[in-house]
Motif scaffolding. Structure first.
Motif, short mmCIF file in Angstrom:
data_model
loop_
_atom_site.label_atom_id
_atom_site.label_comp_id
_atom_site.label_asym_id
_atom_site.label_seq_id
_atom_site.Cartn_x
_atom_site.Cartn_y
_atom_site.Cartn_z
N LEU A 1 -9.77 12.21 -8.63
CA LEU A 1 -8.39 12.52 -8.97
C LEU A 1 -7.46 12.40 -7.77
O LEU A 1 -7.85 12.67 -6.63
N GLY A 2 -6.23 12.03 -8.06
CA GLY A 2 -5.17 12.04 -7.07
C GLY A 2 -3.85 11.75 -7.74
O GLY A 2 -3.82 11.07 -8.78
N GLN A 3 -2.76 12.28 -7.20
CA GLN A 3 -1.46 11.88 -7.73
C GLN A 3 -1.29 10.36 -7.59
O GLN A 3 -0.65 9.73 -8.42
N ASN A 4 -1.90 9.82 -6.55
CA ASN A 4 -1.90 8.37 -6.33
C ASN A 4 -3.26 8.01 -5.77
O ASN A 4 -3.41 7.64 -4.61
N VAL A 5 -4.27 8.13 -6.63
CA VAL A 5 -5.66 8.16 -6.17
C VAL A 5 -6.07 6.88 -5.45
O VAL A 5 -6.87 6.92 -4.51
N ASN A 6 -5.52 5.74 -5.86
CA ASN A 6 -5.96 4.51 -5.21
C ASN A 6 -5.28 4.28 -3.86
O ASN A 6 -5.53 3.26 -3.19
N ALA A 7 -4.46 5.24 -3.43
CA ALA A 7 -3.94 5.23 -2.06
C ALA A 7 -4.88 5.99 -1.11
O ALA A 7 -4.60 6.06 0.09
N TRP A 8 -5.99 6.50 -1.65
CA TRP A 8 -6.94 7.24 -0.78
C TRP A 8 -7.40 6.34 0.36
O TRP A 8 -7.72 5.17 0.19
N ASP A 9 -7.45 6.95 1.53
CA ASP A 9 -7.83 6.21 2.73
C ASP A 9 -8.39 7.17 3.76
O ASP A 9 -7.87 8.28 3.94
N ASP A 10 -9.45 6.77 4.40
CA ASP A 10 -10.01 7.56 5.50
C ASP A 10 -10.47 6.59 6.58
O ASP A 10 -11.50 5.94 6.45
N ASP A 11 -9.64 6.47 7.59
CA ASP A 11 -9.96 5.64 8.75
C ASP A 11 -10.28 4.20 8.34
O ASP A 11 -11.26 3.59 8.80
#
Length: 439
Positions: free
Chosen positions: A200-210
């Motif tokens: 889940l995320g308000q804009n889940v496909n913007a998730w990024d980690d390094d």
């Protein structure tokens, strides 16, 4: 001043992220020794986990507070009331002044809920609507027993600033949880009984980690033994990276379903909404996804009656719907949210015009959903059984395409069973269990 509560009830409104947050708040209370109750009017502590997206959301919260006090009073109770979530963030101290609630906590601070409840029990002020830099997730207790299909928040907030939306103001800027933390929680969910995880995320496909994107996270979850299915929501068209599209082709556990809101089929309205994508680009993107996963079911969000929307603009939305053929979709009338740019735009649309357009849009969406379900008849697929149905012996689960499947037969909640779709309705399908082959 009220005695420390012994029982609690969490009532969540709105999106799937609120469901996740509500579950975590319940776990926080359970970790403090409180017992959950399904009866909100009998609980010592009632937590209203609110949503601020829809029209009159704030007034509905005040109405709910009054009803809880009235019905609890009939039972001789005087519950502690905590308002959490986005309305709490937006209203802050005004809720305390107007409704005399005991606790107010925003969506980025609910890990402080036990401390706030303790302060309220001592008669002290208990309000926290801060948006701390350190994320709340590290302060939450370990996951307990969970349902077969579980939610897992990986990203919060939004930097897109669509002109109609309050999320950047109530949830803050985009923040991604660390990769390792998410994987650990996913493993804990599987250990606790989950067979499907929805990221889940308000804009889940913007998730990024390094530099790692959502497709990398999905690949890591794909390696978790015992996890059968992966989903994600909600996405923004501008963040559908090549790697994520490829994951729909390459990762068997990633279900063939994509919720990708477009909001309007008119480029003029999309620009006024600050959506930062255009109609043709959205359609080309869906074409690429379908090439990667030909059987994918598509879902979207639509707003009708945005300020300045003409009949020609609305016709563009209807033509986009016809071009896509959504398996599911959500559609709403525009409602002005205080503090958003659209709330003060000229050419606000009359309510009766919005009503009429929404009816036409929903008729088109319902037509396409019914057609998608009808085309499923005769297909065989795995169904994850999640809950009991209304009929004796009936169980309800989800197909890979997120259809509700009704099944009667020898099975149990949590089973992943092979079925044949034998009948289709407007909003669900009927399945018949397929006997496994003889060895």
């Amino acid at each position: 001043m009220k005695p420390a509560p012994k029982t609690y009830h969490v009532k969540s409104f709105g999106c799937q992220m609120n469901v996740y947050d509500g579950d975590r708040m319940g776990e926080l209370m359970a970790a403090q020794g409180l017992t959950a109750t399904d009866d909100q009017f009998a609980a010592d502590l009632v937590i209203l986990n609110t949503c601020h997206i829809r029209e009159r959301a704030t007034e509905k919260v005040y109405s709910d507070i009054g009803r809880i006090r009235k019905e609890s009073g009939k039972l001789g109770g005087s519950p502690m009331i905590a308002v959490a979530g986005c309305v709490a963030q937006a209203e802050g101290a005004e809720i305390v002044r107007r409704a005399k609630v005991d606790v107010v906590v925003g969506p980025q601070a609910y890990h402080n809920l036990p401390n706030l409840v303790a302060r309220a029990s001592r008669g002290e002020a208990a309000l926290d609507t801060e948006m701390p830099v350190d994320m709340k997730f590290g302060h939450l207790p370990a996951r307990r027993r969970v349902p077969p299909s579980a939610f897992l928040t990986v990203q919060e907030g939004c930097d897109k600033f669509c002109t109609y939306c309050v999320v950047p103001y109530t949830r803050g800027a985009e923040v991604s949880r660390p990769f390792a933390q998410i994987v650990d929680e996913a493993k804990a969910l599987v250990d606790a009984g989950a067979k499907e995880i929805t990221l889940l995320g308000q804009n889940v496909n913007a998730w990024d980690d390094d530099g790692r994107g959502l497709h990398d996270l999905i690949a890591a979850l794909d390696r978790i033994k015992g996890l059968a299915r992966i989903r994600y929501t909600t996405s923004h068209p501008n963040d559908m990276a090549d790697g994520l599209i490829a994951a729909h082709r390459d990762v068997e556990k990633l279900m063939p379903f994509l919720h990708l809101p477009v909001q309007s089929g008119s480029d003029r309205i999309l620009k006024a909404m600050n959506r930062s994508h255009a109609r043709d680009g959205y359609l080309r993107l869906l074409d690429r996804v379908r090439v990667a996963r030909p059987d994918i079911a598509l879902s979207g969000d639509f707003i009708v009656g945005f300020p300045g929307e003409t009949e020609a603009d609305f016709a563009e939305t209807l033509s986009l719907v016809a071009a896509v053929g959504y398996a599911q979709a959500y559609s709403f009338k525009y409602s002005p949210r205080p503090g958003t740019p659209a709330a003060t735009m000229a050419d606000q649309i009359a309510p009766d015009v919005m009503d009429e357009r929404l009816q036409r849009l929903q008729a088109a969406l319902n037509r396409d959903q019914a057609a998608f379900n009808a085309a499923s008849v005769g297909k065989r697929c795995a169904v994850l059984l999640e809950r009991k149905g209304k009929l004796e012996g009936q169980l309800i689960g989800k197909s890979p395409w997120l259809q509700s499947v009704h099944l009667v037969g020898d099975a149990a909640i949590g089973d992943l069973v092979e079925v044949e779709i034998i009948e289709a309705g407007a909003n669900s399908v009927m399945g018949e269990r397929v006997a496994p082959p003889q060895s």
